[in-house]
Design a protein around this motif. Sequence first.
Motif, PDB file in Angstrom:
ATOM      1  N   ILE B  85      -0.718  -1.432   8.229  1.00 27.78           N
ATOM      2  CA  ILE B  85      -1.416  -1.733   6.982  1.00 27.78           C
ATOM      3  C   ILE B  85      -2.133  -0.496   6.467  1.00 27.78           C
ATOM      4  N   PRO B  86      -1.989  -0.207   5.179  1.00 30.08           N
ATOM      5  CA  PRO B  86      -2.640   0.976   4.613  1.00 30.08           C
ATOM      6  C   PRO B  86      -4.155   0.811   4.543  1.00 30.08           C
ATOM      7  N   GLY B  89      -6.100  -2.068   2.890  1.00 31.23           N
ATOM      8  CA  GLY B  89      -6.140  -3.339   3.607  1.00 31.23           C
ATOM      9  C   GLY B  89      -7.029  -3.284   4.827  1.00 31.23           C
ATOM     10  N   LEU B  91      -9.835  -1.936   5.119  1.00 27.13           N
ATOM     11  CA  LEU B  91     -11.210  -2.202   4.719  1.00 27.13           C
ATOM     12  C   LEU B  91     -11.466  -3.704   4.641  1.00 27.13           C
ATOM     13  N   GLU B  92     -10.457  -4.442   4.172  1.00 28.74           N
ATOM     14  CA  GLU B  92     -10.609  -5.900   4.143  1.00 28.74           C
ATOM     15  C   GLU B  92     -10.695  -6.462   5.555  1.00 28.74           C
ATOM     16  N   LEU B  93      -9.884  -5.907   6.425  1.00 30.12           N
ATOM     17  CA  LEU B  93      -9.889  -6.383   7.802  1.00 30.12           C
ATOM     18  C   LEU B  93     -11.227  -6.082   8.480  1.00 30.12           C
ATOM     19  N   GLU B  95     -14.064  -6.267   7.287  1.00 38.04           N
ATOM     20  CA  GLU B  95     -15.057  -7.305   6.993  1.00 38.04           C
ATOM     21  C   GLU B  95     -14.931  -8.427   8.011  1.00 38.04           C
ATOM     22  N   VAL B  96     -13.698  -8.751   8.368  1.00 39.06           N
ATOM     23  CA  VAL B  96     -13.482  -9.766   9.401  1.00 39.06           C
ATOM     24  C   VAL B  96     -14.115  -9.321  10.711  1.00 39.06           C
TER      25      VAL B  96
END
Lengths: 230, 230
Positions: B85-86, B89, B91-93, B95-96
């Motif tokens: 994943i680039p 993405g 950065l979104e992960l 947050e998790v």
Amino acid sequence: MAATDTALAGLRQMIASGALGPGAKFPPEPELCDQLGVSRSSLREAVRSLAALGVIESRHGSGTYVSALDPAEIISRFSLSVELIPLEGVLELLEVRRVLEAHATASAAARQDAGLADRLAEILDRLEATTDAAEIQQLDAEFHGAICAAGANPTVTALTAVIRGRGGHYRIFEPGVDFDAIKQTSDRGHRAILAAITHRDPAAAATAASAHIAQTELWLRALRPDPQPN
Amino acid sequence: MAATDTALAGLRQMIASGALGPGAKFPPEPELCDQLGVSRSSLREAVRSLAALGVIESRHGSGTYVSALDPAEIISRFSLSVELIPLEGVLELLEVRRVLEAHATASAAARQDAGLADRLAEILDRLEATTDAAEIQQLDAEFHGAICAAGANPTVTALTAVIRGRGGHYRIFEPGVDFDAIKQTSDRGHRAILAAITHRDPAAAATAASAHIAQTELWLRALRPDPQPN
DNA sequence: TGGGCATGAATGGTCTGAGGACTTGCGGGA
DNA sequence: TCCCGCAAGTCCTCAGACCATTCATGCCCA
């Protein structure tokens, strides 16, 4: 190295190295076989592996492409495997959902997107009016999904959706002795979440969401034939 | 339906229906081909798909088996796709990871497993003594992994490990202008987490862990060539 | 009698070749 | 200009053969 593994590593590296970005097209199968030094069977098995993980896509008659590599889409692929996890494991997954949805619900309360409360209220009206298990399932997913979409990023939303979908296979809401009590408790939980969002109270929203999902965990645990402590 | 999809659905249903539980052995390939009405190539591609998802395992010379269906193991399989994943993405992960690790760290502080603080202190001593990027990576994973293992269930631990592994591919800690400042900030963050755990203060632990990972997010965001808002 | 070892059946892994099915872009005709 | 048919490109499926690995059987030897 085994042929299929060789092909797998080769395909992954094409993407990892940046040679092929999201949406890029791979060479035709025969050409890839030459490059990687494997037969078409092995290559195709490697392609299937990566396709199952949502990393690449094969389009019949067109070609093989790198997927969008969007984390939410990749996480959605997980549902194929998550849906096969036995109840034991689902309970572990629900801890993930509880924590993430508490966070997302709090964020939604803090951000207070325009119209969110109204949309949620409309969903709850329909949810409280039905006793059909499938419809309950559907509306419950809509409710929580809308909150996650408003409060968290798409990755969090996708991850919670996968777990929610798995839990839903256990039919808590089948008509039975406890149906009315469970349904009422669930409905109250939803209203508490909505109230916290309406009042823009993130802490209350997190607590309400966490409690609501914890309640689901208890119901699922009760379905387990042999509930072992831990 | 397409042959491979037919085989895939058939295999999945064998597991979903409970006909084959965790660890069970599938019939030999020729027999499965008969049952599902597809050729061996198509069957094998379907098997590869499910193997990539960690649902089944093929053992050369022995047979094909249902996996343990352990959620932590299945989630570990995700690293194969998550690592591609680039940055967007990732950065979104993160947050998790931030939310889950804050939760796990708080739980670890509340439970206070025997010897945990000592083990963590020992890891931090080694971490602060090194400037080797790979070793930093390794020890950082050990530190956070030990906390998750002590505070959360294996599923949460596996999920955070996958995300942590992906983030680590971006070498924040390469020697450079900001190396010393970043390293010191990171070390201080770890000490703050350890202090909260030592003092059995879950709230402080959650805050410290959240802040520590949020800091990582900032560093990664700085690596992004074109940092777009949101 | 017990253990180590050869052996062969069972099973998944790989390769090759052939034909079918779908997509796509091009060009001709109305 | 628009529509249709066509042909090239590409993935999908099948079939058959052979290779590689595992595992249990049973023999041989100490």
